[in-house]
Motif scaffolding. Structure first.
Motif, mmCIF file in Angstrom:
data_model
loop_
_atom_site.group_PDB
_atom_site.id
_atom_site.type_symbol
_atom_site.label_atom_id
_atom_site.label_comp_id
_atom_site.label_asym_id
_atom_site.label_seq_id
_atom_site.Cartn_x
_atom_site.Cartn_y
_atom_site.Cartn_z
ATOM 1 N N UNK A 1 0.825 -1.207 0.000
ATOM 2 C CA UNK A 1 0.000 0.000 0.000
ATOM 3 C C UNK A 1 0.862 1.262 0.000
ATOM 4 N N UNK A 2 1.973 1.227 0.725
ATOM 5 C CA UNK A 2 2.886 2.378 0.710
ATOM 6 C C UNK A 2 3.446 2.598 -0.698
ATOM 7 N N UNK A 3 3.808 1.510 -1.360
ATOM 8 C CA UNK A 3 4.360 1.614 -2.707
ATOM 9 C C UNK A 3 3.318 2.147 -3.691
ATOM 10 N N UNK B 1 -8.472 -1.106 -5.947
ATOM 11 C CA UNK B 1 -7.279 -1.522 -6.689
ATOM 12 C C UNK B 1 -6.261 -2.163 -5.764
ATOM 13 N N UNK B 2 -6.103 -1.602 -4.560
ATOM 14 C CA UNK B 2 -5.170 -2.189 -3.588
ATOM 15 C C UNK B 2 -5.577 -3.611 -3.230
ATOM 16 N N UNK B 3 -6.876 -3.827 -2.991
ATOM 17 C CA UNK B 3 -7.347 -5.176 -2.638
ATOM 18 C C UNK B 3 -7.218 -6.132 -3.811
ATOM 19 N N UNK B 4 -7.481 -5.633 -5.041
ATOM 20 C CA UNK B 4 -7.451 -6.509 -6.215
ATOM 21 C C UNK B 4 -6.039 -6.951 -6.566
ATOM 22 N N UNK B 5 -5.066 -6.067 -6.360
ATOM 23 C CA UNK B 5 -3.689 -6.412 -6.723
ATOM 24 C C UNK B 5 -2.943 -7.118 -5.602
ATOM 25 N N UNK B 6 -3.531 -7.194 -4.441
ATOM 26 C CA UNK B 6 -2.867 -7.870 -3.325
ATOM 27 C C UNK B 6 -2.860 -9.374 -3.559
ATOM 28 N N UNK B 7 -1.760 -10.001 -3.197
ATOM 29 C CA UNK B 7 -1.633 -11.442 -3.445
ATOM 30 C C UNK B 7 -2.755 -12.232 -2.796
ATOM 31 N N UNK B 8 -3.066 -11.917 -1.546
ATOM 32 C CA UNK B 8 -4.169 -12.577 -0.831
ATOM 33 C C UNK B 8 -5.353 -11.619 -0.766
ATOM 34 N N UNK B 9 -5.793 -11.142 -1.943
ATOM 35 C CA UNK B 9 -6.826 -10.117 -1.993
ATOM 36 C C UNK B 9 -8.139 -10.519 -1.366
ATOM 37 N N UNK B 10 -8.464 -11.831 -1.418
ATOM 38 C CA UNK B 10 -9.730 -12.262 -0.839
ATOM 39 C C UNK B 10 -9.729 -12.169 0.684
ATOM 40 N N UNK B 11 -8.546 -11.972 1.269
ATOM 41 C CA UNK B 11 -8.451 -11.864 2.723
ATOM 42 C C UNK B 11 -8.425 -10.413 3.200
ATOM 43 N N UNK B 12 -8.583 -9.453 2.284
ATOM 44 C CA UNK B 12 -8.549 -8.032 2.636
ATOM 45 C C UNK B 12 -9.960 -7.469 2.591
ATOM 46 N N UNK B 13 -10.275 -6.628 3.580
ATOM 47 C CA UNK B 13 -11.600 -6.027 3.700
ATOM 48 C C UNK B 13 -11.400 -4.564 4.069
ATOM 49 N N UNK B 14 -12.095 -3.643 3.374
ATOM 50 C CA UNK B 14 -11.831 -2.217 3.541
ATOM 51 C C UNK B 14 -13.132 -1.449 3.719
#
Length: 728
Positions: free
Chosen positions: A404-406, A452-465
């Motif tokens: 996310x910082x990147x 976009x951050x959640x979609x590009x994350x390797x474990x995107x299904x484990x992220x909730x915003x």
């Protein structure tokens, strides 16, 4: 000679002497440059050493101050905490005793009303009781007591004249001699003159003898009635486990609380842990950190005990002080090592400290945030949006933080950002509006970036915003963070990865416990009807998803856990016992679909056992329908839709069962049963025609007379006249 050297040197320079003097000049310049560089960095190094020492001293003083403050706070609050807990325990014990008294008083009224309203059955002689219809009426009366009251386990009727016991459950048969009866202890009291209560005891009828958890724990209330053929005893049994489950809906017992009941002799007659049943109260495990309160019920003769375990940090001064001292010592060592061996510049260290201050500002109430370390562009932003991310695991959270910082750095032309790690799995990002977008446009841009951050994350299904509203000024950032944290409590209702706070409508009502659906699920499950069970489960989850209610994830989990417990308790009442499956937890579920899968799987396990068990005649659907009609045909509001609702069956199926059994339609069969009953009442001669008409379920007497003549060929008056000679 020495005094003249400078003069000679000056004269030589004035005369323009070349190479030897030039070499000395460059040597002096180099020496001055080296000395200046050393002094500059020597002072800077000394400044760093001084700052490190100051930080070390401050860290030590802060640790000592924090330790003394927490210790004094603990000493001042411990006594009041225990006093409040003791008062709370006394109130809970008294309330539990009052609720039990209320339910037991209701059981007594049921027993006395049943004995009063069924005197004709109590006065039957031994010969009259041999009639199959008389036996059916006695068993129907006993069964109705259990059916109408969920906490009533069973009922007995004991005729002392012939020593036979009639029971609503098989022990081992519905009609059994007293010497073979499995629960004859309730009739061994020497009290034939007045009602009495039998202390809690285990009923060995529906579960394995070795497993106490599957054996109903019964409190019996016996009403003796004198008849011309001897004394008749009516016994109503209360299942304390079912009663406890009903009371549990009103009293939520936390993990550190316990409740049990003690009789007059000091024996434990009810306990959540079956291991301690019928054990002396003095022999129970004693703990030093337990606050116990008791309430005695003079009506029931029981003592209700409520216990609360003091949390570990409140259990003793030594343990508390040791834990605090150890934690602070470790913190002190880490702080000193970090300060001494850190290579970060002082400015960056200050930024880290102020970022921690901002994290505390967002997470706690009170205080103010220090934003002096923000970039100038961040300070110039007219408004901000808070986005809070929750990641499934700590390791994934670290990876997501770096990503996310990147990504935010790559888009710094569109907005300013500040990434704050709030906890092990929670990350907050503050977005600053530097392009002066409108509020709606800026918030939509932030939402797109979070997706976009959640979609590009390797474990995107484990992220909730969750994205907050647009906030003006740093003081409102705390409100934005709280909005996001509040939304996380409704993750089941909003399974999207990125959601905006406005979707939470706080004006919606809460969802009440689905009592009606629970009853239908249990009834259909006991009958082995999986499709009907699934239909009611789907209706419950449809209510969850409808958006008409505002219900937290924890409430959904608690409702389903209570339903699981009630289903498990109902399994104990089956004539043929089945294995009680392990209850499934819902805390690990992330979506409502996962919760649905777990709950349906639990129901399916039970359904498979019920479907595969051997069938008995009384479990036949035809028998259930015909017995229901036999008990209720005199009610003037009986109809197909009502029976279908009560038995969770289709109206067409009920109509077909009646047609096959009686060769009549449903309405014809009801009329036939009523006319046959009216003939008995008319032959008795104690009631008028209008009274008989009302008693058998007819609303209008003239309609009763017409139907009577259609079926019997004579009017009711003519029928009475024809019966009079035979009665004489």
């Amino acid at each position: 000679m020495q005094a003249g050297v400078p003069c000679a040197a000056a004269a030589a320079r004035g005369a323009g002497i070349g190479l030897p003097e030039k070499a000395g000049m460059w040597k002096g310049i180099r020496w001055r440059m080296k000395n200046s560089f050393f002094r500059k960095y020597k002072n800077e190094f000394a400044l760093y050493r001084i700052r490190k020492k100051l930080l070390t001293i401050i860290a030590v003083l802060l640790v000592v101050f924090a330790m003394l403050t927490m210790l004094l706070f603990y000493l001042s609050e411990r006594s009041s905490y225990q006093k409040n807990m003791a008062e709370s325990n006394e109130i809970m014990a008294s309330q539990m005793a009052s609720v039990y008294e209320l339910y037991m008083q209701n059981v007594k009224e049921i027993a006395h009303d049943t004995a009063f309203n069924n005197q004709e059955l109590f006065h039957l002689s031994a010969g009259e009781r041999q009639d199959p219809q008389a036996k059916t009426k006695i068993l129907d009366m006993l069964g109705s007591i259990s059916v109408m009251n969920p906490y009533v386990h069973s009922a007995y009727l004991y005729y002392e004249e012939e020593g036979m016991v009639y029971s609503s459950i098989s022990m081992p048969y519905s009609i059994t001699p007293l010497e073979n009866f499995g629960d004859k202890v309730v009739f061994e009291q020497d009290s034939a003159a007045k009602p009495y209560q039998v202390a809690p005891h285990l009923l060995h009828s529906t579960a394995a003898m070795s497993d106490l958890r599957k054996q109903p724990l019964i409190i019996s209330y016996v009403v003796p009635t004198a008849s011309r053929n001897g004394t008749v005893y009516l016994c109503v049994n209360v299942n304390t486990r079912s009663l406890y489950s009903m009371i549990l809906r009103d009293f939520e017992l936390e993990q550190n609380k316990n409740f049990y009941i003690v009789d007059k002799e000091g024996y434990v007659v009810f306990h959540r842990d079956s291991e301690y049943l019928f054990v002396k109260q003095d022999e129970l495990p004693q703990k030093d950190d337990v606050i116990r309160s008791e309430a005695y019920s003079s009506i029931l003769g029981f003592t209700f005990v409520f216990e609360s375990t003091v949390p570990p940090l409140e259990s003793g001064l030594l343990r508390f002080s040791s834990w605090i001292l150890g934690a602070l010592c470790v913190t002190m060592v880490v702080a000193i090592v970090s300060v001494i061996y850190s290579t970060l510049p002082i400015r960056k260290m200050v930024q880290v400290a102020k970022k921690s201050n901002l994290r505390d500002f967002l997470a706690k109430s009170g205080g103010s945030a220090d934003t002096t370390f923000w970039d100038r562009s961040m300070q110039e932003c007219k408004n901000h949006v808070v986005g809070v991310f929750r990641i499934a695991s700590h390791a994934d959270a670290e990876e997501f933080l770096n990503q996310s910082i990147k990504m935010s750095a790559e888009n710094e032309k569109d907005y300013q950002f500040l990434v704050i790690k709030m906890s092990g799995e929670t990350i907050a990002i503050i977005f600053g509006n530097i392009r002066h977008y409108g509020d709606i446009q800026f918030r939509q841009h932030v939402r797109t970036q979070c997706e976009k951050m959640c979609a590009t994350f390797r474990a995107g299904e484990k992220a909730y915003c969750v994205v907050s509203q647009v906030k003006t000024g740093v003081e409102q950032l705390r409100d934005g963070y709280r909005e996001c944290c509040e939304t996380f409590r409704y993750q089941y209702l909003f399974p999207q990865q990125v959601i905006v706070w406005e979707k939470i409508d706080t004006a919606l009502p809460g969802y009440p416990f689905p009592v009606r659906h629970e009853r239908h699920i249990i009834n259909n499950l006991m009958a082995g009807k999986g499709e009907a069970c699934l239909r009611h489960i789907d209706e419950i989850f449809a209510d969850f998803r409808s958006g008409d209610y505002l219900i937290k994830d924890s409430e959904i989990n608690r409702y389903l856990a209570v339903m699981q417990e009630n289903i498990s308790l109902r399994l104990e009442t089956l004539p043929i016992p089945i294995e009680r499956p392990a209850r499934h937890g819902f805390d690990a579920c992330a979506t409502l679909d996962e919760v649905y899968t777990v709950f349906v799987g639990y129901v399916h396990e039970i359904l498979v056992q019920i479907t595969n068990r051997p069938r008995e005649p009384e479990n036949n659907v035809n028998t259930v329908v015909l017995e229901y009609i036999e008990k209720n045909f005199c009610q003037n509001d009986i109809c197909l839709s009502k029976i279908a609702e009560e038995l969770s069956l289709s109206a067409n199926l009920i109509s077909r069962i009646v047609k096959e059994a009686s060769h009549r339609s449903f309405s014809e069969y009801i009329t036939y049963k009523r006319i046959q009953r009216s003939k008995e009442l008319l032959a008795d001669g104690s009631m008028s025609i209008n009274a008989v008409s009302e008693a058998v379920g007819f609303t209008y007497p003239y309609y009763f007379i017409r139907k009577f003549k259609e079926l019997e060929g004579v009017t009711p008056g003519q029928y009475i006249g024809a019966q009079t000679p035979s009665d004489g």
